[in-house]
Design a protein around this motif. Structure first.
Motif, short mmCIF file in Angstrom:
data_model
loop_
_atom_site.label_atom_id
_atom_site.label_comp_id
_atom_site.label_asym_id
_atom_site.label_seq_id
_atom_site.Cartn_x
_atom_site.Cartn_y
_atom_site.Cartn_z
N GLY A 9 60.48 67.86 96.47
CA GLY A 9 61.64 67.37 95.78
C GLY A 9 62.20 66.64 97.08
O GLY A 9 61.85 66.50 97.75
N ALA A 10 63.11 66.37 96.40
CA ALA A 10 64.22 65.22 98.19
C ALA A 10 64.09 66.42 98.76
O ALA A 10 64.21 66.32 100.19
CB ALA A 10 65.38 64.84 98.10
N TRP A 11 65.08 67.83 98.56
CA TRP A 11 66.26 68.80 99.44
C TRP A 11 64.68 69.22 100.03
O TRP A 11 64.33 69.36 101.54
CB TRP A 11 66.50 69.49 98.60
N LYS A 105 70.17 75.50 93.75
CA LYS A 105 71.66 76.42 93.51
C LYS A 105 72.41 76.76 92.05
O LYS A 105 72.16 75.25 91.09
CB LYS A 105 72.36 75.33 94.17
N SER A 136 75.05 70.00 102.12
CA SER A 136 73.18 68.94 102.63
C SER A 136 72.74 68.22 101.63
O SER A 136 72.78 68.00 100.62
CB SER A 136 73.04 70.09 103.00
N ALA A 138 70.58 65.57 100.77
CA ALA A 138 68.71 65.36 101.07
C ALA A 138 68.51 64.55 102.42
O ALA A 138 68.57 64.34 103.70
CB ALA A 138 67.88 65.41 100.93
N ARG A 253 73.98 63.87 92.85
CA ARG A 253 73.28 63.78 91.01
C ARG A 253 74.40 64.35 90.43
O ARG A 253 74.22 63.44 89.00
CB ARG A 253 71.91 64.19 91.43
N HIS A 276 65.77 63.02 89.08
CA HIS A 276 65.91 64.30 89.58
C HIS A 276 67.48 65.52 89.51
O HIS A 276 67.33 64.70 88.00
CB HIS A 276 67.10 63.83 91.54
N VAL A 277 67.01 66.72 89.88
CA VAL A 277 67.19 67.73 88.91
C VAL A 277 69.38 67.67 88.96
O VAL A 277 68.61 67.08 90.23
CB VAL A 277 66.79 69.25 89.00
N GLU A 279 71.53 70.48 89.16
CA GLU A 279 71.63 71.70 88.41
C GLU A 279 72.74 72.07 87.82
O GLU A 279 72.03 72.96 86.61
CB GLU A 279 71.95 72.65 89.50
#
Ligand SMILES: NC(=O)c1ccc[n+]([C@@H]2O[C@H](COP(=O)([O-])OP(=O)(O)OC[C@H]3O[C@@H](n4cnc5c(N)ncnc54)[C@H](O)[C@@H]3O)[C@@H](O)[C@H]2O)c1
Ligand SMILES: O=P(O)(O)OC[C@H](O)CO
Length: 331
Positions: A9-11, A105, A136, A138, A253, A276-277, A279
């Motif tokens: 994914g992005a991170w 997370k 952080s 991404a 996000r 994207h997620v 969380e």
């Protein structure tokens, strides 16, 4: 060092790009077509477009190849969402892994466990394991902009290994042994970013945002303390640092979810458009239930869960928070 990042994914992609500056990195993703395309185009076009993959980063969907790369003195980094952590760990079980780090997370929704508890359930406690967390985005890490993270582990050896692999002029790595404090900070700040997104979307102003963040920090502290985390951890990168970033940065996000809720959009549409997620959405339910069981007051978390899952209107959420009785300020 040989490093495998599981989850493209992005991170996962951004950190893999950064790590490839001085390590041999395999970035594994479950979508074979996407990983083949990334390996050829030298770009993860779906999850992190616009950032070239360096030469010593190999993109692959071959799980066995990826796991073998991280055996012995190698490092395995799990970069999925919280919901993907347990399924990935179950796939890893047959490999004699030594060193495992995760980036997600949140609390697992169905069990209300923190990631380190899920890792222990699936891999036992013979491996060296730790959470890498902190403020952080991404896109900024992939760009090589300065960023500071914390590796949290009961193992000094693992902390040193992560510092050796990742610490450099653009990415500073601090160490902590407070895994609970680090993980609770990273989980709850996502819920609070939804709250500040709602407040900002309704135009309630900067004073309201600062108040939500500060009272939100008190909620993080209550939960973290009840689970065994330390207050001092919340004053660091993974507590107040990540709270500031996620509640105020428009790349978040979770903040975007809050802004869209304030516009009156449905959660289904918001999640679909995000791609994207976020969380904080799943985590809000788990933390609300956990706080209830532990008899901890977490009114902002309750309010966010109400908007997400109980059809409470965004403005009503704010009104409920503002109509609470006066009390002494406590952290
Ligand atoms: N994006 C960021 O800036 C950032 C920064 C720090 C931490 N994080 C955290 O890292 C985690 C991942 O975030 P992201 O931005 O990469 O999310 P993302 O939505 O961009 O990607 C999630 C990835 O997880 C993968 N995944 C999920 N379940 C899986 C499974 N069972 N097997 C294999 N892969 C699976 C998906 O395929 C996808 O590639 C989250 O917990 C997030 O909170 C994100
Ligand atoms: O985009 P978000 O809201 O998932 O936040 C990303 C990172 O957790 C910020 O540290």
């Amino acid at each position: 060092m040989k490093i495998t990042v599981l989850g493209a994914g992005a991170w996962g992609t951004a950190l893999a790009i950064s790590l490839a500056a001085k390590n041999q990195v395999i970035l594994w993703g479950r979508n074979q077509a996407a990983m083949e395309a990334a390996q050829v185009a030298r770009e993860n076009q779906h999850y992190l477009p616009g950032f070239p993959l360096p030469a010593n980063l190999q993109a692959s969907a071959d799980f066995d190849l990826a796991l073998r790369h991280a055996l012995d003195d190698g490092l395995l980094i799990i970069a999925s969402s919280v919901s993907g952590l347990r399924p990935i760990l179950q796939q890893c079980k047959s490999y004699p892994l030594k060193n495992v780090v995760w980036l997600c997370k949140g609390f697992e929704e169905s069990t209300r466990l923190l990631p380190h508890q899920v890792v222990k359930q699936e891999l036992g406690d013979q491996i060296l394991a730790g959470a890498l967390s902190g403020p952080s985005f991404a896109q900024e890490v992939a760009q090589g902009l300065p960023c500071a993270l914390t590796i949290a582990s009961s193992s000094n050896t693992l902390c040193r290994m992560v510092v050796d692999a990742a610490h450099g002029p653009n990415l500073r790595i601090y160490s902590s042994d407070d895994v609970v404090g680090v993980e609770v900070g990273g989980a709850v700040k996502n819920i609070l970013a939804i709250a500040t997104g709602v407040a900002d979307g309704l135009g309630l102003g900067l004073n309201a945002r600062a108040a939500l963040m500060t009272r939100g920090l008190a909620e993080i502290n209550r939960l973290s303390t009840a689970l065994g985390g330390r207050l001092e951890t919340l004053m660091g990168l993974t507590g107040v640092g990540d709270l500031i970033l996620t509640c105020t940065g428009n790349l978040s996000r979770n903040r975007k979810v809050g802004l869209a809720l304030a516009e009156g959009k449905s959660l289904d549409l918001i999640v679909q458009e995000l791609g994207h997620v976020a969380e904080g959405v799943r985590c809000a339910q788990a933390v609300k239930a956990l706080a209830h069981d532990l008899r901890i007051e977490m009114p902002i978390t309750d309010a966010v869960a109400g908007v997400l899952f109980e059809q409470v209107a965004a403005r009503e959420m704010i009104e409920r928070l503002l109509s609470r009785d006066a009390k002494a300020e406590s952290i």
